[in-house]
Design a protein around this motif. Structure first.
Motif, PDB file in Angstrom:
ATOM      1  N   VAL A  88      28.082  72.538 123.333  1.00 32.90           N
ATOM      2  CA  VAL A  88      27.388  73.794 123.024  1.00 32.90           C
ATOM      3  C   VAL A  88      27.219  74.649 124.283  1.00 32.90           C
ATOM      4  CG1 VAL A  88      25.272  74.810 122.109  1.00 32.90           C
ATOM      5  CG2 VAL A  88      26.194  72.721 121.076  1.00 32.90           C
ATOM      6  N   SER A  89      26.738  74.025 125.385  1.00 34.64           N
ATOM      7  CA  SER A  89      26.540  74.769 126.637  1.00 34.64           C
ATOM      8  C   SER A  89      27.856  75.316 127.162  1.00 34.64           C
ATOM      9  CB  SER A  89      25.898  73.863 127.691  1.00 34.64           C
ATOM     10  OG  SER A  89      24.603  73.460 127.313  1.00 34.64           O
ATOM     11  N   GLY A  90      28.912  74.504 127.074  1.00 39.97           N
ATOM     12  CA  GLY A  90      30.211  74.940 127.560  1.00 39.97           C
ATOM     13  C   GLY A  90      30.748  76.137 126.800  1.00 39.97           C
ATOM     14  N   LEU A  91      30.630  76.103 125.484  1.00 37.61           N
ATOM     15  CA  LEU A  91      31.094  77.233 124.673  1.00 37.61           C
ATOM     16  C   LEU A  91      30.289  78.495 124.977  1.00 37.61           C
ATOM     17  CD1 LEU A  91      31.709  75.450 121.254  1.00 37.61           C
ATOM     18  CD2 LEU A  91      33.433  76.240 122.892  1.00 37.61           C
ATOM     19  N   LEU A  92      28.983  78.338 125.146  1.00 38.34           N
ATOM     20  CA  LEU A  92      28.140  79.489 125.491  1.00 38.34           C
ATOM     21  C   LEU A  92      28.521  80.054 126.862  1.00 38.34           C
ATOM     22  CD1 LEU A  92      24.602  78.301 124.283  1.00 38.34           C
ATOM     23  CD2 LEU A  92      26.013  80.118 123.280  1.00 38.34           C
TER      24      LEU A  92
ATOM     25  N   GLN B 274      34.086  73.141 132.910  1.00 37.70           N
ATOM     26  CA  GLN B 274      33.774  71.784 133.371  1.00 37.70           C
ATOM     27  C   GLN B 274      32.779  71.104 132.434  1.00 37.70           C
ATOM     28  OE1 GLN B 274      30.728  70.750 134.887  1.00 37.70           O
ATOM     29  NE2 GLN B 274      29.688  72.689 135.238  1.00 37.70           N
ATOM     30  N   MET B 275      31.937  71.888 131.750  1.00 33.85           N
ATOM     31  CA  MET B 275      31.079  71.300 130.726  1.00 33.85           C
ATOM     32  C   MET B 275      31.901  70.793 129.553  1.00 33.85           C
ATOM     33  SD  MET B 275      27.798  73.880 130.567  1.00 33.85           S
ATOM     34  CE  MET B 275      26.719  74.119 131.982  1.00 33.85           C
ATOM     35  N   LEU B 276      32.924  71.552 129.162  1.00 34.02           N
ATOM     36  CA  LEU B 276      33.788  71.122 128.066  1.00 34.02           C
ATOM     37  C   LEU B 276      34.598  69.887 128.458  1.00 34.02           C
ATOM     38  CD1 LEU B 276      35.072  74.571 126.723  1.00 34.02           C
ATOM     39  CD2 LEU B 276      33.214  73.134 125.843  1.00 34.02           C
ATOM     40  N   VAL B 277      35.008  69.797 129.727  1.00 36.52           N
ATOM     41  CA  VAL B 277      35.683  68.587 130.211  1.00 36.52           C
ATOM     42  C   VAL B 277      34.755  67.382 130.102  1.00 36.52           C
ATOM     43  CG1 VAL B 277      36.612  67.443 132.266  1.00 36.52           C
ATOM     44  CG2 VAL B 277      37.281  69.782 131.749  1.00 36.52           C
ATOM     45  N   GLY B 278      33.493  67.551 130.530  1.00 33.29           N
ATOM     46  CA  GLY B 278      32.519  66.467 130.416  1.00 33.29           C
ATOM     47  C   GLY B 278      32.307  66.045 128.980  1.00 33.29           C
ATOM     48  N   SER B 279      32.242  67.017 128.067  1.00 35.19           N
ATOM     49  CA  SER B 279      32.069  66.706 126.654  1.00 35.19           C
ATOM     50  C   SER B 279      33.249  65.911 126.120  1.00 35.19           C
ATOM     51  CB  SER B 279      31.912  68.009 125.855  1.00 35.19           C
ATOM     52  OG  SER B 279      31.777  67.743 124.475  1.00 35.19           O
ATOM     53  N   ALA B 280      34.462  66.334 126.474  1.00 32.27           N
ATOM     54  CA  ALA B 280      35.660  65.640 126.000  1.00 32.27           C
ATOM     55  C   ALA B 280      35.729  64.204 126.516  1.00 32.27           C
ATOM     56  CB  ALA B 280      36.904  66.415 126.437  1.00 32.27           C
TER      57      ALA B 280
ATOM     58  N   VAL C 114      37.236  67.640 138.395  1.00 29.33           N
ATOM     59  CA  VAL C 114      36.411  66.724 139.193  1.00 29.33           C
ATOM     60  C   VAL C 114      34.939  66.850 138.828  1.00 29.33           C
ATOM     61  CG1 VAL C 114      35.593  66.206 141.526  1.00 29.33           C
ATOM     62  CG2 VAL C 114      38.018  66.547 141.112  1.00 29.33           C
ATOM     63  N   PHE C 115      34.462  68.089 138.677  1.00 30.42           N
ATOM     64  CA  PHE C 115      33.068  68.279 138.298  1.00 30.42           C
ATOM     65  C   PHE C 115      32.809  67.792 136.879  1.00 30.42           C
ATOM     66  CE2 PHE C 115      29.824  70.228 140.896  1.00 30.42           C
ATOM     67  CZ  PHE C 115      30.510  70.494 142.064  1.00 30.42           C
ATOM     68  N   GLY C 116      33.754  68.053 135.987  1.00 29.84           N
ATOM     69  CA  GLY C 116      33.579  67.568 134.626  1.00 29.84           C
ATOM     70  C   GLY C 116      33.455  66.060 134.568  1.00 29.84           C
ATOM     71  N   LEU C 117      34.236  65.357 135.400  1.00 30.15           N
ATOM     72  CA  LEU C 117      34.181  63.896 135.446  1.00 30.15           C
ATOM     73  C   LEU C 117      32.955  63.396 136.196  1.00 30.15           C
ATOM     74  CD1 LEU C 117      35.371  61.032 135.140  1.00 30.15           C
ATOM     75  CD2 LEU C 117      36.723  61.486 137.200  1.00 30.15           C
ATOM     76  N   CYS C 118      32.820  63.813 137.455  1.00 37.18           N
ATOM     77  CA  CYS C 118      31.789  63.230 138.326  1.00 37.18           C
ATOM     78  C   CYS C 118      30.394  63.765 138.050  1.00 37.18           C
ATOM     79  CB  CYS C 118      32.162  63.467 139.793  1.00 37.18           C
ATOM     80  SG  CYS C 118      33.638  62.587 140.329  1.00 37.18           S
TER      81      CYS C 118
END
Length: 290
Positions: free
Chosen positions: A42-46, A183-189, A70-74
């Protein structure tokens, strides 16, 4: 530093620190990794939508894509994922204290790995941070804090420091808000498969849970990030980073007010020492850049 920048910095520190209390509410009623994956979605899409409204593009440079991944992962999958899991067993105040030492870890790593020299005030700040953390951790562990939860928080803040060191200078060139959203969407995935594989989708619905989740998405997730970007553009990254010295105090204070978590004398002393240490390191690095 102008008054407007000071107000913005104080607001950012409060928003960032309050995320631990809202996360504690969320993980007490819902699966931690699934909740975090949904929050990032949700945050990533916003954030991506906001970036597009700001005229930013998702055509990033190679360095920017590296920073995003890297940010999405770490930062998201590891740092926040480990903290969300840990806060099933440890208090929000302790998690926020451990997370707040990230600037000290980055300064220490810069000194050890990149031979970045600090002024004597900076070395004193590093020593103060170590003393403050040791004091709090010793008191909390003797008081019954869960060692596994503490260990996960420690691994999480190390992951965040690694992410910060790995992408130094990589987000220059614009599209910062777009990078934040992606990077939020990467973290979500990355989190969804783990959540589906290991968590039971059982949720104890309440207005408190809905309010905490909405707050986490909108305030720490989007508003604080946007405010941070504006602050960095206004006064520079080094000066903006000095506001991180408020995070230990705000984190403990918010947890005490909202969650009723106890604040012992060693917590107060340790937070004061850590706060002084972070401020000393940041001021040392600021003066060395002049």
């Amino acid at each position: 530093m102008e008054l407007r920048a000071i107000v913005m910095g104080l607001a950012f520190a409060m928003m960032w620190s309050s995320a631990f209390a809202s996360a504690r509410i969320i993980v007490s009623a819902a699966p931690p990794l699934g909740s975090l994956a949904l929050r990032f979605l949700v945050s990533g899409l916003l954030a991506v939508a906001l970036a597009r409204l700001m005229g930013q593009s998702w055509r990033l440079s190679r360095a920017q894509w590296r920073a995003t991944i890297v940010f999405g992962l770490c930062q998201n999958a590891l740092y926040l994922g480990l903290n969300f899991v840990a806060m099933q067993w440890v208090e929000a105040s302790l998690a926020s204290i451990i997370a707040s030492v990230m600037p000290l870890l980055v300064a220490l790593a810069s000194w050890l790995l990149f031979k970045e020299r600090l002024r004597p005030l900076g070395y004193a700040g590093l020593l103060a941070g170590i003393v403050g953390v040791t004091l709090i951790m010793g008191a909390r562990l003797q008081g019954g804090a869960d060692p596994l939860g503490v260990g996960l928080c420690v691994l999480g803040v190390i992951s965040l420091a690694v992410a910060t060191m790995s992408v130094r200078g990589a987000i220059t060139g614009g599209n910062v808000m777009m990078i934040v959203g992606l990077q939020m969407l990467v973290g979500s995935a990355l989190l969804w498969p783990v959540a589906i594989a290991f968590e039971t989708p059982q949720v104890d619905w309440s207005w408190r849970l809905v309010a905490a989740f909405s707050y986490t998405v909108l305030v720490p997730g989007v508003a604080a990030t946007f405010l941070w970007v504006v602050l960095v553009e206004r006064i520079g990254a080094i000066r903006a980073a000095t506001f991180h010295f408020l995070n230990p105090f705000f984190g403990v204070a918010v947890a005490a007010v909202l969650l009723g978590e106890p604040m012992g004398v060693y917590d107060v002393i340790g937070v004061a020492i850590i706060t002084a240490g972070i401020l000393a390191v940041q001021l040392s690095r600021l003066s060395s850049r002049k």
